[in-house]
Design a protein around this motif. Structure first.
Motif, PDB file in Angstrom:
ATOM      1  N   ASP A 194      29.030  57.321  24.889  1.00  0.00           N
ATOM      2  CA  ASP A 194      27.844  56.321  25.011  1.00  0.00           C
ATOM      3  C   ASP A 194      28.406  55.118  25.551  1.00  0.00           C
ATOM      4  O   ASP A 194      27.471  54.266  25.506  1.00  0.00           O
ATOM      5  N   SER A 195      29.494  54.735  25.879  1.00  0.00           N
ATOM      6  CA  SER A 195      29.940  53.449  26.173  1.00  0.00           C
ATOM      7  C   SER A 195      29.589  53.049  27.560  1.00  0.00           C
ATOM      8  O   SER A 195      29.870  53.875  28.518  1.00  0.00           O
ATOM      9  N   ASN A 196      29.167  51.989  27.858  1.00  0.00           N
ATOM     10  CA  ASN A 196      28.558  51.447  28.807  1.00  0.00           C
ATOM     11  C   ASN A 196      30.048  51.058  29.970  1.00  0.00           C
ATOM     12  O   ASN A 196      30.020  51.224  30.913  1.00  0.00           O
ATOM     13  N   ALA A 197      30.875  50.583  28.996  1.00  0.00           N
ATOM     14  CA  ALA A 197      32.129  50.337  29.718  1.00  0.00           C
ATOM     15  C   ALA A 197      32.819  51.641  30.328  1.00  0.00           C
ATOM     16  O   ALA A 197      33.469  51.609  31.535  1.00  0.00           O
ATOM     17  N   ARG A 198      32.567  52.543  29.506  1.00  0.00           N
ATOM     18  CA  ARG A 198      33.210  53.867  30.128  1.00  0.00           C
ATOM     19  C   ARG A 198      32.507  54.301  31.457  1.00  0.00           C
ATOM     20  O   ARG A 198      33.058  54.587  32.388  1.00  0.00           O
ATOM     21  N   LEU A 199      31.357  54.057  31.459  1.00  0.00           N
ATOM     22  CA  LEU A 199      30.346  54.203  32.635  1.00  0.00           C
ATOM     23  C   LEU A 199      30.694  53.692  33.717  1.00  0.00           C
ATOM     24  O   LEU A 199      31.013  54.058  34.859  1.00  0.00           O
ATOM     25  N   ILE A 200      31.177  52.286  33.573  1.00  0.00           N
ATOM     26  CA  ILE A 200      31.426  51.415  34.555  1.00  0.00           C
ATOM     27  C   ILE A 200      32.920  51.758  35.124  1.00  0.00           C
ATOM     28  O   ILE A 200      33.243  51.926  36.433  1.00  0.00           O
ATOM     29  N   ARG A 201      33.688  52.005  34.297  1.00  0.00           N
ATOM     30  CA  ARG A 201      35.082  52.355  34.623  1.00  0.00           C
ATOM     31  C   ARG A 201      35.186  53.769  35.529  1.00  0.00           C
ATOM     32  O   ARG A 201      35.936  54.138  36.415  1.00  0.00           O
ATOM     33  N   ASP A 202      34.136  54.566  35.041  1.00  0.00           N
ATOM     34  CA  ASP A 202      34.250  56.086  35.584  1.00  0.00           C
ATOM     35  C   ASP A 202      33.530  55.903  36.979  1.00  0.00           C
ATOM     36  O   ASP A 202      33.835  56.536  38.071  1.00  0.00           O
ATOM     37  N   THR A 203      32.455  55.104  37.192  1.00  0.00           N
ATOM     38  CA  THR A 203      31.549  55.136  38.209  1.00  0.00           C
ATOM     39  C   THR A 203      31.759  54.083  39.450  1.00  0.00           C
ATOM     40  O   THR A 203      31.421  54.142  40.543  1.00  0.00           O
ATOM     41  N   LEU A 204      31.936  52.962  38.843  1.00  0.00           N
ATOM     42  CA  LEU A 204      31.986  51.689  39.735  1.00  0.00           C
ATOM     43  C   LEU A 204      33.508  51.212  40.121  1.00  0.00           C
ATOM     44  O   LEU A 204      33.807  50.855  41.125  1.00  0.00           O
ATOM     45  N   LEU A 205      34.467  51.283  39.016  1.00  0.00           N
ATOM     46  CA  LEU A 205      35.574  50.769  39.175  1.00  0.00           C
ATOM     47  C   LEU A 205      36.609  51.768  40.032  1.00  0.00           C
ATOM     48  O   LEU A 205      37.642  52.091  39.425  1.00  0.00           O
ATOM     49  N   VAL A 206      36.048  52.517  40.974  1.00  0.00           N
ATOM     50  CA  VAL A 206      36.796  53.651  41.685  1.00  0.00           C
ATOM     51  C   VAL A 206      36.771  53.031  42.987  1.00  0.00           C
ATOM     52  O   VAL A 206      36.007  52.247  43.615  1.00  0.00           O
ATOM     53  N   GLY A 207      37.663  53.577  43.908  1.00  0.00           N
ATOM     54  CA  GLY A 207      37.660  53.245  45.228  1.00  0.00           C
ATOM     55  C   GLY A 207      37.736  51.722  45.477  1.00  0.00           C
ATOM     56  O   GLY A 207      38.449  51.317  44.767  1.00  0.00           O
ATOM     57  N   PRO A 208      37.210  51.303  46.592  1.00  0.00           N
ATOM     58  CA  PRO A 208      37.376  49.759  46.686  1.00  0.00           C
ATOM     59  C   PRO A 208      36.960  49.084  45.723  1.00  0.00           C
ATOM     60  O   PRO A 208      37.713  47.776  45.635  1.00  0.00           O
ATOM     61  N   ALA A 209      36.257  49.457  44.865  1.00  0.00           N
ATOM     62  CA  ALA A 209      36.051  48.380  43.786  1.00  0.00           C
ATOM     63  C   ALA A 209      36.687  48.543  42.667  1.00  0.00           C
ATOM     64  O   ALA A 209      36.555  47.743  41.756  1.00  0.00           O
TER      65      ALA A 209
END
Ligand SMILES: O=C(O)[C@H](O)[C@@H](O)[C@H](O)[C@H](O)COP(=O)(O)O
Length: 224
Positions: free
Chosen positions: A76-91
């Protein structure tokens, strides 16, 4: 892919381009730029497309509008969501600032999180808000005993508990969520469209907290 899924992918991609443009515009005149995003299920296509956007991510700070007070390993962690979906590739070069600490409760951790947020380059370039079917946004819940405080305080973060949610939360206050050059509201489905219409027909934010953000300039990203 079904038409609805296509439309939701497209609106997420549109928001991703707008977010990248906002960050790029602000980075032209300041050393760093801040993006505030929401969690939940709606943002997934947005976050995935944003991660691919070409910009100087090393100068971007990212934080959340709110968080469930759980470990980052928790599903349920939003931080986990961000790390898995946004903090990848260029970001992946961006700097993420979580809203949790190792404290057992958000009440114990809120001061440390506030100090962490104080170091960020406010005003945010963009705050992306979601909305629940009860009209909540971030963790500003209609049934929360801390709602009035979160709507009125100058503090940047508030520890929140509500019967409608299973975990304690921490949320940026309305004041802090207003501290942005741009706001986006990202919704999908007819049910949320109807709740937004109801919110637009009244002004009591304690009934429908999203109302606290409908008087500032806001771009709506909605798909069926
Ligand atoms: O932590 C969260 O869940 C979000 O920040 C929350 O405010 C979310 O935006 C709404 O609950 C909508 O969630 P869905 O997109 O899953 O419907």
């Amino acid at each position: 892919m079904k038409t609805t899924e296509n439309a939701r992918e497209q609106i997420g991609a549109q928001l991703a381009v707008a977010a990248a443009q906002a960050l790029t515009a602000d980075l032209a005149s300041q050393p760093r730029a801040l993006l505030v995003v929401s969690g939940g299920s709606t943002p997934l296509p947005f976050l995935q497309r944003l991660a691919e956007q070409p910009l100087d991510w090393s100068r971007v700070d990212i934080t959340l509008a709110d968080e469930r007070w759980v470990a980052e390993s928790h599903p349920d962690s939003n931080a986990r969501l961000i790390r898995d979906t946004l903090l990848v590739g260029p970001a992946a070069a961006a700097t993420f600032h979580s809203l949790t600490t190792s404290d057992a409760t958000p009440e114990q951790g809120v001061a440390a999180v506030a100090a962490r947020l104080a170091t960020l380059p406010w005003p945010a370039s963009l705050v992306v808000l979601g909305m629940g079917n009860d009209g909540h946004t971030a963790s500003l819940f209609p049934d929360s005993g801390e709602l009035s405080l979160a709507l009125s305080t100058d503090d940047s973060v508030v520890a929140v508990r509500a019967p409608s949610v299973s975990q304690p939360r921490i949320t940026l206050s309305a004041a802090r969520l207003h501290d942005a050059r741009r706001h986006a509201l990202h919704l999908v489905g007819d049910a949320k469209k109807a709740v937004l219409a109801q919110a637009l027909s009244g002004d009591d934010a304690r009934e429908l907290p999203i109302r606290a953000f409908l008087t500032c300039p806001l771009t709506l990203y909605w798909a069926p």
